[in-house]
Design a protein around this motif. Structure first.
Motif, PDB file in Angstrom:
ATOM      1  N   GLU A 167       0.827  -1.195   0.000  1.00  0.00           N
ATOM      2  CA  GLU A 167       0.000   0.000   0.000  1.00  0.00           C
ATOM      3  C   GLU A 167       0.875   1.264   0.000  1.00  0.00           C
ATOM      4  O   GLU A 167       2.013   1.202   0.479  1.00  0.00           O
ATOM      5  CB  GLU A 167      -0.968  -0.010   1.196  1.00  0.00           C
ATOM      6  N   PRO A 168       0.393   2.364  -0.595  1.00  0.00           N
ATOM      7  CA  PRO A 168      -0.960   2.534  -1.123  1.00  0.00           C
ATOM      8  C   PRO A 168      -1.089   2.020  -2.561  1.00  0.00           C
ATOM      9  O   PRO A 168      -0.121   2.050  -3.318  1.00  0.00           O
ATOM     10  CB  PRO A 168      -1.163   4.045  -1.083  1.00  0.00           C
ATOM     11  N   PHE A 169      -2.275   1.540  -2.894  1.00  0.00           N
ATOM     12  CA  PHE A 169      -2.576   1.118  -4.257  1.00  0.00           C
ATOM     13  C   PHE A 169      -4.048   1.400  -4.529  1.00  0.00           C
ATOM     14  O   PHE A 169      -4.841   1.604  -3.608  1.00  0.00           O
ATOM     15  CB  PHE A 169      -2.270  -0.372  -4.465  1.00  0.00           C
ATOM     16  N   THR A 170      -4.396   1.438  -5.800  1.00  0.00           N
ATOM     17  CA  THR A 170      -5.777   1.688  -6.217  1.00  0.00           C
ATOM     18  C   THR A 170      -6.236   0.556  -7.122  1.00  0.00           C
ATOM     19  O   THR A 170      -5.492   0.133  -8.025  1.00  0.00           O
ATOM     20  CB  THR A 170      -5.895   3.025  -6.981  1.00  0.00           C
ATOM     21  N   ILE A 171      -7.437   0.048  -6.890  1.00  0.00           N
ATOM     22  CA  ILE A 171      -8.009  -1.002  -7.737  1.00  0.00           C
ATOM     23  C   ILE A 171      -8.992  -0.341  -8.696  1.00  0.00           C
ATOM     24  O   ILE A 171      -9.954   0.304  -8.271  1.00  0.00           O
ATOM     25  CB  ILE A 171      -8.717  -2.078  -6.896  1.00  0.00           C
ATOM     26  N   HIS A 172      -8.722  -0.488  -9.997  1.00  0.00           N
ATOM     27  CA  HIS A 172      -9.608   0.031 -11.041  1.00  0.00           C
ATOM     28  C   HIS A 172     -10.518  -1.098 -11.519  1.00  0.00           C
ATOM     29  O   HIS A 172     -10.070  -2.237 -11.669  1.00  0.00           O
ATOM     30  CB  HIS A 172      -8.784   0.567 -12.213  1.00  0.00           C
ATOM     31  N   ILE A 173     -11.785  -0.773 -11.766  1.00  0.00           N
ATOM     32  CA  ILE A 173     -12.745  -1.796 -12.164  1.00  0.00           C
ATOM     33  C   ILE A 173     -13.619  -1.286 -13.300  1.00  0.00           C
ATOM     34  O   ILE A 173     -13.954  -0.098 -13.374  1.00  0.00           O
ATOM     35  CB  ILE A 173     -13.613  -2.234 -10.955  1.00  0.00           C
ATOM     36  N   ASN A 174     -13.946  -2.195 -14.212  1.00  0.00           N
ATOM     37  CA  ASN A 174     -14.844  -1.908 -15.329  1.00  0.00           C
ATOM     38  C   ASN A 174     -15.600  -3.195 -15.626  1.00  0.00           C
ATOM     39  O   ASN A 174     -15.426  -4.202 -14.923  1.00  0.00           O
ATOM     40  CB  ASN A 174     -14.037  -1.433 -16.553  1.00  0.00           C
ATOM     41  N   ASP A 175     -16.435  -3.183 -16.643  1.00  0.00           N
ATOM     42  CA  ASP A 175     -17.183  -4.375 -17.037  1.00  0.00           C
ATOM     43  C   ASP A 175     -17.216  -4.440 -18.555  1.00  0.00           C
ATOM     44  O   ASP A 175     -17.608  -3.465 -19.211  1.00  0.00           O
ATOM     45  CB  ASP A 175     -18.606  -4.315 -16.467  1.00  0.00           C
ATOM     46  N   ARG A 176     -16.773  -5.577 -19.117  1.00  0.00           N
ATOM     47  CA  ARG A 176     -16.730  -5.687 -20.579  1.00  0.00           C
ATOM     48  C   ARG A 176     -18.126  -5.599 -21.191  1.00  0.00           C
ATOM     49  O   ARG A 176     -18.297  -5.071 -22.288  1.00  0.00           O
ATOM     50  CB  ARG A 176     -16.050  -6.997 -20.970  1.00  0.00           C
ATOM     51  N   ALA A 177     -19.142  -6.127 -20.494  1.00  0.00           N
ATOM     52  CA  ALA A 177     -20.506  -6.032 -21.009  1.00  0.00           C
ATOM     53  C   ALA A 177     -20.986  -4.590 -20.998  1.00  0.00           C
ATOM     54  O   ALA A 177     -21.653  -4.128 -21.945  1.00  0.00           O
ATOM     55  CB  ALA A 177     -21.444  -6.920 -20.192  1.00  0.00           C
ATOM     56  N   LEU A 178     -20.649  -3.856 -19.932  1.00  0.00           N
ATOM     57  CA  LEU A 178     -20.998  -2.441 -19.874  1.00  0.00           C
ATOM     58  C   LEU A 178     -20.286  -1.676 -20.983  1.00  0.00           C
ATOM     59  O   LEU A 178     -20.891  -0.849 -21.676  1.00  0.00           O
ATOM     60  CB  LEU A 178     -20.622  -1.883 -18.503  1.00  0.00           C
ATOM     61  N   LEU A 179     -19.003  -1.959 -21.165  1.00  0.00           N
ATOM     62  CA  LEU A 179     -18.231  -1.286 -22.210  1.00  0.00           C
ATOM     63  C   LEU A 179     -18.818  -1.579 -23.590  1.00  0.00           C
ATOM     64  O   LEU A 179     -18.924  -0.675 -24.430  1.00  0.00           O
ATOM     65  CB  LEU A 179     -16.772  -1.731 -22.153  1.00  0.00           C
ATOM     66  N   SER A 180     -19.217  -2.826 -23.828  1.00  0.00           N
ATOM     67  CA  SER A 180     -19.826  -3.178 -25.119  1.00  0.00           C
ATOM     68  C   SER A 180     -21.091  -2.373 -25.362  1.00  0.00           C
ATOM     69  O   SER A 180     -21.342  -1.905 -26.482  1.00  0.00           O
ATOM     70  CB  SER A 180     -20.152  -4.683 -25.160  1.00  0.00           C
ATOM     71  N   LEU A 246     -26.730   2.768 -21.604  1.00  0.00           N
ATOM     72  CA  LEU A 246     -27.057   1.354 -21.751  1.00  0.00           C
ATOM     73  C   LEU A 246     -28.555   1.115 -21.924  1.00  0.00           C
ATOM     74  O   LEU A 246     -29.384   1.776 -21.284  1.00  0.00           O
ATOM     75  CB  LEU A 246     -26.577   0.573 -20.523  1.00  0.00           C
ATOM     76  N   ASN A 247     -28.876   0.139 -22.767  1.00  0.00           N
ATOM     77  CA  ASN A 247     -30.249  -0.343 -22.852  1.00  0.00           C
ATOM     78  C   ASN A 247     -30.537  -1.356 -21.742  1.00  0.00           C
ATOM     79  O   ASN A 247     -31.658  -1.463 -21.258  1.00  0.00           O
ATOM     80  CB  ASN A 247     -30.497  -0.997 -24.218  1.00  0.00           C
ATOM     81  N   ASP A 248     -29.493  -2.111 -21.353  1.00  0.00           N
ATOM     82  CA  ASP A 248     -29.615  -3.113 -20.294  1.00  0.00           C
ATOM     83  C   ASP A 248     -28.844  -2.619 -19.071  1.00  0.00           C
ATOM     84  O   ASP A 248     -27.619  -2.484 -19.122  1.00  0.00           O
ATOM     85  CB  ASP A 248     -29.053  -4.452 -20.780  1.00  0.00           C
ATOM     86  N   PRO A 249     -29.527  -2.359 -17.948  1.00  0.00           N
ATOM     87  CA  PRO A 249     -28.835  -1.806 -16.782  1.00  0.00           C
ATOM     88  C   PRO A 249     -28.052  -2.846 -15.978  1.00  0.00           C
ATOM     89  O   PRO A 249     -27.351  -2.480 -15.026  1.00  0.00           O
ATOM     90  CB  PRO A 249     -29.987  -1.246 -15.934  1.00  0.00           C
ATOM     91  N   ALA A 250     -28.153  -4.136 -16.335  1.00  0.00           N
ATOM     92  CA  ALA A 250     -27.564  -5.206 -15.514  1.00  0.00           C
ATOM     93  C   ALA A 250     -26.067  -5.034 -15.269  1.00  0.00           C
ATOM     94  O   ALA A 250     -25.610  -5.192 -14.128  1.00  0.00           O
ATOM     95  CB  ALA A 250     -27.859  -6.572 -16.136  1.00  0.00           C
ATOM     96  N   PRO A 251     -25.247  -4.738 -16.296  1.00  0.00           N
ATOM     97  CA  PRO A 251     -23.797  -4.593 -16.029  1.00  0.00           C
ATOM     98  C   PRO A 251     -23.475  -3.482 -15.039  1.00  0.00           C
ATOM     99  O   PRO A 251     -22.609  -3.640 -14.175  1.00  0.00           O
ATOM    100  CB  PRO A 251     -23.216  -4.298 -17.419  1.00  0.00           C
ATOM    101  N   ALA A 252     -24.179  -2.349 -15.140  1.00  0.00           N
ATOM    102  CA  ALA A 252     -23.937  -1.245 -14.213  1.00  0.00           C
ATOM    103  C   ALA A 252     -24.400  -1.612 -12.801  1.00  0.00           C
ATOM    104  O   ALA A 252     -23.723  -1.296 -11.819  1.00  0.00           O
ATOM    105  CB  ALA A 252     -24.654   0.014 -14.700  1.00  0.00           C
ATOM    106  N   ASP A 253     -25.540  -2.307 -12.709  1.00  0.00           N
ATOM    107  CA  ASP A 253     -26.031  -2.737 -11.396  1.00  0.00           C
ATOM    108  C   ASP A 253     -25.042  -3.702 -10.737  1.00  0.00           C
ATOM    109  O   ASP A 253     -24.813  -3.650  -9.525  1.00  0.00           O
ATOM    110  CB  ASP A 253     -27.400  -3.404 -11.532  1.00  0.00           C
TER     111      ASP A 253
END
Length: 342
Positions: A167-180, A246-253
């Motif tokens: 530490e210190p470190f930062t974890i970055h997160i995304n979702d490939r389905a959200l990005l698509s 997004l049309n589908d909110p599932a990846p963001a949820d």
């Protein structure tokens, strides 16, 4: 006779081995305390498995192994270069794990929580923190689609890094389905989405102008390139802004659940941020992806994501899977630069 090791491969003195043992044993102790079990797979994989793995640019870095004896003579006689090799050294631990699970799942718990700490090989251009032979420290959960798996992996990896003293470190997160979904809303055709992701993943290496050049060369319409440039070069994009596309909110949820759960489990002690520019080049990722970044190293010191369709290439039926890998060599370099002694 040459006394130096091959380029991109290292000999280690006793004090260096002591540091490496300390790092690996500390990581293993944390992994095991979270219920993960260590497995082992061979260094070599069938060439067909590697070629069909969707490993992104890593597929260009494989150390291939020539056929032997009569098979090699026949391949040479055919004049077909692609027929010369029938196996290769593993370039990561995810593909071997997927094959291993397909072969052994009847002997494993569901979900299976696996540890792999082993060597992998890539024909990289050697530089600091990037070798041709190196160790990865992976944990994976196979057989569950629950986002609590991501929460488990993120919290366990964060505990391992803290136990080492990273530490210190930062974890970055995304979702490939959200990005698509975001790319689709910007006009990227479905058949170009994966290759666009490969180019966008190079943003931190070649800059937006370099990415623009690649996108134009791949035949993306100029107006789409402009919209992508405006979004990815325009600063941070919030999860709410991405979700609005997004049309589908599932990846963001799903991402909200993961981030809220990690904050709750760790009492907010882990720095976890949404990062739409995080893509990761491997084509086998299907959902959340994550990377750990440290100010002491240019690039990620850990990374991973969900790959729900890779095991299905072996079984003919999809099996949910997600993993997180710690960059062992980079962490050892950081500790050595600090002058750390176990």
């Amino acid at each position: 006779m040459k006394i130096q090791p091959l380029k991109g491969m290292c000999d280690y003195l006793p004090k260096q081995v002591a540091l490496r043992d300390y790092v690996q044993n500390t990581i293993l102790s944390v992994y095991r305390s979270a219920g993960y079990e260590r497995i082992s797979t061979p260094a070599l994989e069938d060439a067909e498995n590697i070629d069909k793995s969707d490993g992104g640019d890593n597929l260009n870095l494989i150390f291939k192994v020539l056929k032997r004896g009569e098979k090699l003579e026949g391949a040479l006689a055919s004049g077909d270069e692609k027929s010369l090799s029938d196996m290769g050294l593993r370039y990561d631990l995810t593909l071997p794990l997927s094959r291993y699970y397909a072969c052994n799942r009847q002997n494993l718990f569901t979900p299976a929580k696996c540890i792999q700490t082993d060597r992998v090989w890539r024909a990289e251009r050697p530089q600091k923190g990037r070798l041709r032979e190196f160790i990865q420290c992976d944990i994976d959960i196979l057989g569950s689609s629950s986002p609590t798996c991501e929460v488990d992996l993120i919290c366990t990896t964060a505990r391992a890094l803290c136990a080492i003293g990273m530490e210190p470190f930062t974890i970055h997160i995304n979702d490939r389905a959200l990005l698509s979904g975001v790319l689709s809303s910007l006009g990227v055709p479905d058949d170009l989405r994966d290759t666009v992701c490969v180019s966008l993943d190079k943003l931190d290496k070649i800059g937006m102008e370099g990415v623009r050049g690649e996108l134009e060369a791949k035949g993306l319409a100029p107006d789409v390139v402009e919209r992508l440039s405006a979004l990815f070069a325009g600063g941070d994009v919030t999860l709410e802004a991405a979700a609005a596309c997004l049309n589908d909110p599932a990846p963001a949820d799903r991402l909200r659940f993961i981030m809220d759960s990690v904050n709750a489990v760790t009492d907010g002690s882990v720095s976890l941020v949404f990062d739409l520019t995080l893509i990761r080049g491997q084509g086998y990722y299907t959902g959340p992806v994550f990377e750990v970044r440290s100010a002491e190293f240019r690039g990620a010191i850990a990374g991973g994501g969900r790959y729900d369709r890779l095991i299905g290439k072996f079984l003919g039926e999809d099996v949910p899977a997600v993993g997180f890998s710690i960059g062992f060599e980079r962490i050892c370099d950081i500790l050595a630069d600090r002058g750390f002694v176990p």
